[in-house]
Design an enzyme around this catalytic site. Structure first.
Site, short mmCIF file in Angstrom:
data_model
loop_
_atom_site.label_atom_id
_atom_site.label_comp_id
_atom_site.label_asym_id
_atom_site.label_seq_id
_atom_site.Cartn_x
_atom_site.Cartn_y
_atom_site.Cartn_z
N LYS A 1 0.83 -1.20 0.00
CA LYS A 1 0.00 0.00 0.00
C LYS A 1 0.87 1.26 0.00
O LYS A 1 0.66 2.17 -0.80
CB LYS A 1 -0.91 0.02 1.24
CG LYS A 1 -1.61 1.35 1.44
CD LYS A 1 -2.47 1.38 2.69
CE LYS A 1 -1.83 1.94 3.91
NZ LYS A 1 -1.53 3.37 3.90
N ASN A 2 1.85 1.29 0.90
CA ASN A 2 2.62 2.53 1.04
C ASN A 2 3.53 2.81 -0.16
O ASN A 2 4.04 3.92 -0.30
CB ASN A 2 3.42 2.52 2.34
CG ASN A 2 2.51 2.76 3.54
OD1 ASN A 2 1.33 3.10 3.38
ND2 ASN A 2 3.04 2.56 4.74
N ARG B 1 -3.88 9.78 3.47
CA ARG B 1 -2.66 10.54 3.73
C ARG B 1 -1.93 10.86 2.42
O ARG B 1 -1.45 11.96 2.19
CB ARG B 1 -1.75 9.65 4.60
CG ARG B 1 -0.54 10.35 5.12
CD ARG B 1 -0.90 11.13 6.34
NE ARG B 1 0.13 12.08 6.69
CZ ARG B 1 -0.14 13.24 7.26
NH1 ARG B 1 -1.37 13.59 7.50
NH2 ARG B 1 0.83 14.04 7.58
N CYS C 1 -4.80 8.04 9.04
CA CYS C 1 -5.13 7.59 10.39
C CYS C 1 -4.80 8.66 11.42
O CYS C 1 -3.78 9.34 11.31
CB CYS C 1 -4.35 6.32 10.72
SG CYS C 1 -4.89 4.88 9.79
N ARG D 1 0.96 14.57 12.94
CA ARG D 1 1.26 14.39 11.53
C ARG D 1 1.30 15.70 10.72
O ARG D 1 0.55 15.89 9.76
CB ARG D 1 0.27 13.40 10.88
CG ARG D 1 0.18 12.11 11.63
CD ARG D 1 -0.60 11.06 10.88
NE ARG D 1 0.23 10.31 9.93
CZ ARG D 1 -0.23 9.30 9.20
NH1 ARG D 1 -1.48 8.94 9.28
NH2 ARG D 1 0.58 8.68 8.37
N PRO D 2 2.18 16.62 11.13
CA PRO D 2 2.30 17.87 10.38
C PRO D 2 2.94 17.64 9.01
O PRO D 2 3.50 16.56 8.76
CB PRO D 2 3.23 18.71 11.27
CG PRO D 2 4.05 17.71 12.01
CD PRO D 2 3.18 16.49 12.20
N ASP E 1 5.06 20.15 7.79
CA ASP E 1 6.01 21.27 7.75
C ASP E 1 7.28 20.95 6.96
O ASP E 1 7.81 21.80 6.24
CB ASP E 1 6.37 21.70 9.19
CG ASP E 1 6.93 20.56 10.01
OD1 ASP E 1 6.33 19.45 9.97
OD2 ASP E 1 7.96 20.74 10.68
N ASP F 1 4.28 0.63 12.04
CA ASP F 1 3.05 0.03 11.54
C ASP F 1 2.85 -1.41 12.01
O ASP F 1 1.76 -1.96 11.90
CB ASP F 1 3.02 0.05 10.00
CG ASP F 1 2.75 1.45 9.46
OD1 ASP F 1 2.48 2.35 10.27
OD2 ASP F 1 2.81 1.63 8.23
N ILE G 1 7.51 7.02 16.99
CA ILE G 1 7.24 7.84 15.79
C ILE G 1 5.96 8.66 15.94
O ILE G 1 5.91 9.83 15.57
CB ILE G 1 7.09 6.95 14.52
CG1 ILE G 1 8.18 5.88 14.46
CG2 ILE G 1 7.03 7.80 13.26
CD1 ILE G 1 9.52 6.29 14.00
N ARG H 1 -8.92 -0.13 4.21
CA ARG H 1 -8.04 0.80 3.48
C ARG H 1 -6.67 0.17 3.21
O ARG H 1 -5.96 0.61 2.30
CB ARG H 1 -7.80 2.06 4.33
CG ARG H 1 -8.79 3.16 4.10
CD ARG H 1 -8.34 4.43 4.80
NE ARG H 1 -6.93 4.65 4.60
CZ ARG H 1 -6.06 4.92 5.57
NH1 ARG H 1 -6.44 5.04 6.79
NH2 ARG H 1 -4.79 5.10 5.28
C1 UD1 Z 1 4.46 6.72 6.25
C2 UD1 Z 1 3.50 5.58 6.08
C3 UD1 Z 1 2.96 5.14 7.41
C4 UD1 Z 1 4.08 4.86 8.38
C5 UD1 Z 1 5.07 6.00 8.44
C6 UD1 Z 1 6.29 5.71 9.28
C7 UD1 Z 1 2.60 6.08 3.90
C8 UD1 Z 1 1.41 6.51 3.10
N1 UD1 Z 1 2.42 6.01 5.22
O1 UD1 Z 1 3.68 7.78 6.80
O2 UD1 Z 1 2.18 3.97 7.22
O3 UD1 Z 1 3.52 4.67 9.67
O4 UD1 Z 1 5.51 6.35 7.11
O5 UD1 Z 1 6.92 4.56 8.81
O6 UD1 Z 1 3.63 5.76 3.36
N2 UD1 Z 1 6.78 14.51 10.45
C9 UD1 Z 1 6.92 15.84 10.77
N3 UD1 Z 1 6.80 16.76 9.78
C10 UD1 Z 1 6.56 16.41 8.49
C11 UD1 Z 1 6.44 15.05 8.17
C12 UD1 Z 1 6.54 14.11 9.18
O7 UD1 Z 1 7.13 16.20 11.93
O8 UD1 Z 1 6.48 17.32 7.64
C13 UD1 Z 1 6.88 13.49 11.53
C14 UD1 Z 1 5.56 12.74 11.72
O9 UD1 Z 1 4.67 13.46 12.56
C15 UD1 Z 1 6.04 11.45 12.34
C16 UD1 Z 1 7.39 11.22 11.65
O10 UD1 Z 1 7.78 12.49 11.11
O11 UD1 Z 1 6.26 11.61 13.72
C17 UD1 Z 1 7.36 10.21 10.54
O12 UD1 Z 1 6.38 10.57 9.60
P1 UD1 Z 1 6.47 10.15 8.08
O13 UD1 Z 1 7.63 9.23 7.85
O14 UD1 Z 1 6.33 11.36 7.25
O15 UD1 Z 1 5.18 9.29 7.93
P2 UD1 Z 1 4.20 9.28 6.73
O16 UD1 Z 1 4.93 9.46 5.45
O17 UD1 Z 1 3.02 10.16 7.06
#
Ligand code: UD1
Length: 418
Positions: free
Chosen positions: A22-23, A92, A116, A121-122, A124, A304, A326, A396
């Site tokens: 999926k990811n 997402r 989810c 989940r910002p 930024d 996950d 995380i 999903r």
């Molecule tokens: C992806 C996966 C999700 C998995 C996660 C971590 C997809 C669609 N989803 O989520 O299943 O749980 O990787 O392996 O691929 N963060 C910030 N700022 C940002 C972006 C992220 O602070 O701009 C933080 C997040 O809040 C979190 C951490 O970075 O604490 C990791 O997030 P990220 O790796 O971006 O996860 P996703 O890509 O959303």
């Protein structure tokens, strides 16, 4: 309301075939619109997330055909338009259209993504990177407008090795002018998969799978093909089912290296398994050793799989500790498992398990996708009937979940109930 009903306590035997990840596929699909050519994605799973991305591609004017795991996207007629909130908040990964549209059209209008509710989940890091690459960003409530008259390469250090930010930068930088360097890039296998597609399309990217990725922007990308890698999280979920209720339970079409940490923890717990080059056969044992788990970015223990793993920890003989690093709110499964009889002391991010606990079926609710996966595992193990509500979260992320589990002997079905 749709619910999943499981009559637990059955021994499961047979083979589960793992679907495409999926990811990965949620990044491969948006990447396809970087070209006006045709992109074919093999081993694409049928999931609500893929369906929602297909709706976005069609909204943009792309042609998409989906048959027997092969997804064909023709980007010839793709135009830029606003991606409305009711589409972007379905998942997402809708935010990958930020990088893709910025790359192709130098402009994107999109609403904040869904996904989810497992923490703040910002986005930024994504926005900071786009800004460094020349984009101006205007935010109006949940709507983001990004415009880059000149999209150029940049040196970007990610404060967190974010999967989402890494993918978004890859998408935009592939068609930016000059060189982009991502430091502290995510190293997940899904990153290698998306980079393979982009390079097949004519991008010039090196370093995928390491924490430094270099992208030399090109003027144009062309059509290409890619195979989606097997879903390591789906595989891990079924491996736990095999460990708890399996007899000659085979999980097929996986890449063992992607599951190294889980396999290592299973070995420490005394799980009975036999590993082959692309499959694993598991048999239930009477006793498991306790282990401690801390989730980390790849190649650490995947966040996950932390929730599904909780069920295995309830069956270990003694005390196990669990720490989630995380996401700050990934504990929605804990109260539900306690309802089923587990002995867990927990906060949002930490838990202490005392086992083994006898689990009993009851009515529970899936707070998010992987919490739902944990409840499926618990329901298969528990004595009696478990009814899980809020199952749209689960559907999903797991292709043909009910069909796959039924085929190995589970008593599981979707029922309509209030
Ligand atoms: C992806 C996966 C999700 C998995 C996660 C971590 C997809 C669609 N989803 O989520 O299943 O749980 O990787 O392996 O691929 N963060 C910030 N700022 C940002 C972006 C992220 O602070 O701009 C933080 C997040 O809040 C979190 C951490 O970075 O604490 C990791 O997030 P990220 O790796 O971006 O996860 P996703 O890509 O959303």
């Amino acid at each position: 309301m749709k619910k999943i009903m499981i009559n637990g306590g059955k021994t499961l035997s047979g083979t589960i075939n793992i679907s495409g990840a999926k990811n990965s596929v949620v990044a491969l699909i948006p990447a396809a619109i970087l070209t006006d050519g045709v992109v074919k994605i093999y081993n694409t799973p049928h999931l609500t997330d893929t369906e929602n991305l297909r709706r976005i591609i069609e909204l943009l004017g792309g042609q998409i055909e989906f048959g027997r795991g092969e997804l064909k996207i023709d980007g010839k007629n793709v135009k830029n338009c606003v991606i409305p909130a009711d589409l972007s908040n379905q998942l997402r990964a809708s935010y990958y259209f930020m990088g893709a549209l910025l790359g192709r059209f130098r402009r994107v209008d999109i609403y904040f993504p869904g996904g989810c509710k497992i923490g703040a989940r910002p986005i930024d890091l994504h926005l900071k990177a786009f800004k460094k690459m020349g984009a101006t960003i205007v935010r109006d409530g949940d709507k983001y407008t990004l415009v880059a008259e000149r999209l150029h390469g940049a040196k970007i250090y990610l404060d967190v090795a974010s999967v989402g930010a890494t993918v978004n930068i890859l998408l935009a930088a592939s068609l930016a002018s000059g060189e982009t360097i991502i430091e502290n890039a995510a190293k997940e296998p899904e990153i290698i998969n998306i980079v393979s597609l982009l390079n097949n399309m004519g991008a010039r990217i090196s370093g995928a799978g390491t924490d430094k990725i270099v992208i030399i922007g090109v003027d144009k990308l062309h059509g290409a093909t890619i195979e989606t890698i097997p879903d390591r999280i789906e595989a891990g979920t079924y491996m736990m089912i095999g460990a708890l209720v399996g007899h000659d339970f085979k999980v097929d079409n996986l890449i063992p290296e992607h599951l190294d940490t889980l396999i290592s923890k299973m070995r420490d717990m005394g799980v009975d398994f036999k590993l082959d080059h692309d499959s694993i056969v598991l048999n239930r044992v009477d006793q498991f050793e306790p282990v401690d788990i801390k989730t980390l970015v790849y190649p650490g223990f995947p966040t996950d799989l932390g929730q599904p793993m909780a069920v295995l920890l309830t069956q270990a003989n003694g005390s196990s500790k669990f720490v989630e690093t995380i996401y700050e709110r990934r504990g929605g499964h804990f109260p539900e498992l306690v309802k089923m009889g587990a002995d867990i002391e927990f906060t949002n991010t930490k838990a202490k398990f005392k086992g083994p606990s006898k689990l009993k079926g009851c009515d529970v609710s899936a707070s998010d996708l992987r919490a739902g996966a944990a409840l499926i595992i618990a329901g298969l193990l528990a004595e009696g009937t478990t009814k899980i509500s809020n199952i749209e979260h689960i559907l999903r992320g797991y292709e043909d979940l009910v069909e796959k589990l039924s085929s190995v002997g589970a008593d599981i079905k979707i029922v309509e109930e209030n």
